[in-house]
Design an enzyme around this catalytic site. Structure first.
Site, PDB file in Angstrom:
ATOM      1  CG  MET A  34      -1.870  -1.226   1.179  1.00 27.63           C
ATOM      2  SD  MET A  34      -3.366  -1.007   2.162  1.00 27.63           S
ATOM      3  CE  MET A  34      -2.674  -0.793   3.782  1.00 27.63           C
ATOM      4  N   GLY A  40      11.048  -2.922   5.428  1.00 24.87           N
ATOM      5  CA  GLY A  40      10.314  -4.199   5.418  1.00 24.87           C
ATOM      6  C   GLY A  40       9.816  -4.521   4.009  1.00 24.87           C
ATOM      7  CG  HIS A  41       6.860  -2.060   2.117  1.00 24.41           C
ATOM      8  ND1 HIS A  41       6.765  -0.889   2.844  1.00 24.41           N
ATOM      9  CD2 HIS A  41       5.638  -2.636   2.189  1.00 24.41           C
ATOM     10  CE1 HIS A  41       5.540  -0.769   3.334  1.00 24.41           C
ATOM     11  NE2 HIS A  41       4.830  -1.813   2.956  1.00 24.41           N
ATOM     12  N   GLY A 151       4.603 -10.418   3.722  1.00 24.55           N
ATOM     13  CA  GLY A 151       5.391 -10.444   4.949  1.00 24.55           C
ATOM     14  C   GLY A 151       4.679 -11.168   6.075  1.00 24.55           C
ATOM     15  CD  GLU A 152       7.187 -15.593   8.530  1.00 23.62           C
ATOM     16  OE1 GLU A 152       7.880 -15.195   9.486  1.00 23.62           O
ATOM     17  OE2 GLU A 152       7.289 -16.722   8.027  1.00 23.62           O
ATOM     18  CE  LYS A 153       3.584  -4.806  11.209  1.00 23.58           C
ATOM     19  NZ  LYS A 153       2.665  -4.208  10.308  1.00 23.58           N
ATOM     20  CG  ASP A 154       0.483  -7.338   7.696  1.00 24.72           C
ATOM     21  OD1 ASP A 154      -0.146  -6.639   8.474  1.00 24.72           O
ATOM     22  OD2 ASP A 154       1.437  -6.896   7.002  1.00 24.72           O
ATOM     23  CD  GLN A 157      -2.100  -8.893   4.248  1.00 23.25           C
ATOM     24  OE1 GLN A 157      -2.925  -8.005   4.362  1.00 23.25           O
ATOM     25  NE2 GLN A 157      -0.841  -8.660   3.932  1.00 23.25           N
TER      26      GLN A 157
HETATM   27  P1  AMP Z   1       1.434  -2.967   3.451  1.00 16.63           P
HETATM   28  O1  AMP Z   1       1.997  -1.921   2.560  1.00 16.63           O
HETATM   29  O2  AMP Z   1       1.437  -2.619   4.895  1.00 16.63           O
HETATM   30  O3  AMP Z   1       0.104  -3.491   2.958  1.00 16.63           O
HETATM   31  O4  AMP Z   1       2.428  -4.196   3.348  1.00 16.63           O
HETATM   32  C1  AMP Z   1       2.741  -4.755   2.105  1.00 16.63           C
HETATM   33  C2  AMP Z   1       3.481  -6.042   2.325  1.00 16.63           C
HETATM   34  O5  AMP Z   1       4.676  -5.789   3.050  1.00 16.63           O
HETATM   35  C3  AMP Z   1       2.679  -7.061   3.132  1.00 16.63           C
HETATM   36  O6  AMP Z   1       2.923  -8.368   2.612  1.00 16.63           O
HETATM   37  C4  AMP Z   1       3.257  -6.915   4.517  1.00 16.63           C
HETATM   38  O7  AMP Z   1       3.129  -8.063   5.320  1.00 16.63           O
HETATM   39  C5  AMP Z   1       4.707  -6.643   4.177  1.00 16.63           C
HETATM   40  N1  AMP Z   1       5.372  -5.970   5.282  1.00 16.63           N
HETATM   41  C6  AMP Z   1       4.999  -4.816   5.900  1.00 16.63           C
HETATM   42  N2  AMP Z   1       5.824  -4.559   6.929  1.00 16.63           N
HETATM   43  C7  AMP Z   1       6.736  -5.559   6.952  1.00 16.63           C
HETATM   44  C8  AMP Z   1       7.841  -5.874   7.793  1.00 16.63           C
HETATM   45  N3  AMP Z   1       8.182  -5.096   8.830  1.00 16.63           N
HETATM   46  N4  AMP Z   1       8.550  -6.991   7.530  1.00 16.63           N
HETATM   47  C9  AMP Z   1       8.200  -7.808   6.510  1.00 16.63           C
HETATM   48  N5  AMP Z   1       7.170  -7.577   5.682  1.00 16.63           N
HETATM   49  C10 AMP Z   1       6.438  -6.470   5.913  1.00 16.63           C
END
Ligand code: AMP
Length: 282
Positions: A34, A40-41, A151-154, A157
């Site tokens: 997003m 992380g991304h 990511g395993e962060k979510d 999900q």
């Molecule tokens: P988002 O932009 O928050 O929707 O995240 C996009 C992708 O990045 C999703 O697959 C998240 O799980 C992953 N993601 C976000 N933060 C992290 C992180 N700290 N470590 C690993 N993956 C992440």
């Protein structure tokens, strides 16, 4: 010196690009995001790259996964900075559709994931995973992706997405990537930028408390005591609420009463209006 990066805005242009790449025998990897990108991304791009020939990063703040009163309108958006970061890590294309591109006039279908989406985030954000599952299928189809990474962060999900792809026979491989953390252990997140200096300091306690509880579990603490002790420690540290603090099976995400080497500690806490997610293997 940064590499050239293609910017694509419409599903048709993305399908054309994917067709060209597939015709040349190239494998396509998709990194759905997003935006408001952080390390992380970027770690997802590094992880998927060895498995594919072309990496497409999508940046789309998906309205259907936000509930009423959530932060859709205010979700951080910074496309110029995101483009710079992506060029720096050598993504091949960035897909930045508008809401109208993704949900064309008359759009009416939604995926309803099963039990795996019902608890934890699903219980606190009704409809959230319907929006996630639906948009992820759309993005994977639009990109004709061979592999997509999350990511395993979510963590929930990721489980919902694996289940959805399996159930609907979507011809894609799903990869998971470990959580990228800040030096104090806080999981990197676009929403961390909402935190004040004081709140940001407190946020570092989440992972410390989780690690302490996990080490106590390994020394024989009972699961139900771990849940109550962890929740209390977070509230005592100063968090405004603990939405959940659960010890679940790493695949089914069902709550466990004993630890068996295949468990995950998953929590979401609140500081003011900000919800912070974290999880760890036990
Ligand atoms: P988002 O932009 O928050 O929707 O995240 C996009 C992708 O990045 C999703 O697959 C998240 O799980 C992953 N993601 C976000 N933060 C992290 C992180 N700290 N470590 C690993 N993956 C992440």
């Amino acid at each position: 010196m940064t590499a050239a990066i293609l910017r694509i805005n419409t599903p048709t242009d993305l399908a054309d690009l994917s067709h060209t790449w597939h015709s040349a025998g190239l494998k396509i990897g998709l990194v759905p995001t997003m935006g408001a990108l952080h390390h992380g991304h970027l770690s997802l791009i590094d992880r998927i790259r060895p498995h594919v020939d072309k990496v497409v990063v999508s940046i789309f703040v998906n309205p259907t996964q936000f509930g009423v009163g959530e932060d859709f309108e205010h979700y951080p958006r910074n496309i110029d900075r995101d483009m710079e970061l992506l060029a720096g890590v050598g993504a091949d294309a960035v897909y930045t559709p508008t809401v109208e591109h993704v949900y064309q006039s008359g759009f009416a279908t939604s995926i309803e994931p099963g039990a795996i989406a019902a608890r934890m985030e699903g219980a606190h954000r009704p409809g959230h995973f319907n929006g996630v599952a639906t948009v992820v299928v759309k993005l994977i189809n639009q990109a004709r992706a061979d592999i997509a990474i999350f990511g395993e962060k979510d963590y929930q999900q990721l489980a919902v997405i694996r289940q959805t792809m399996r159930d609907l026979d979507v011809p894609v491989s799903i990869m998971g990537a470990p959580i990228a953390r800040e030096p104090d252990g806080l999981a990197a997140s676009s929403r961390n930028m909402y935190l004040s200096t004081e709140q940001r300091l407190l946020a570092g306690q989440i992972n410390k408390i989780m690690r302490k509880i996990i080490s106590e579990l390994h020394k024989g603490l009972r699961v139900d005591d771990a849940v109550s002790r962890g929740t209390k420690a977070l509230l005592d540290a100063g968090f405004d609420a603990v939405d959940y603090f659960e010890i679940v099976d790493a695949d089914t995400l069902l709550p466990q009463t004993t630890i068996d080497g295949h468990c995950r500690l998953i929590t979401t806490v609140r500081i003011g209006k900000v919800r912070l997610l974290d999880n760890m293997a036990i």
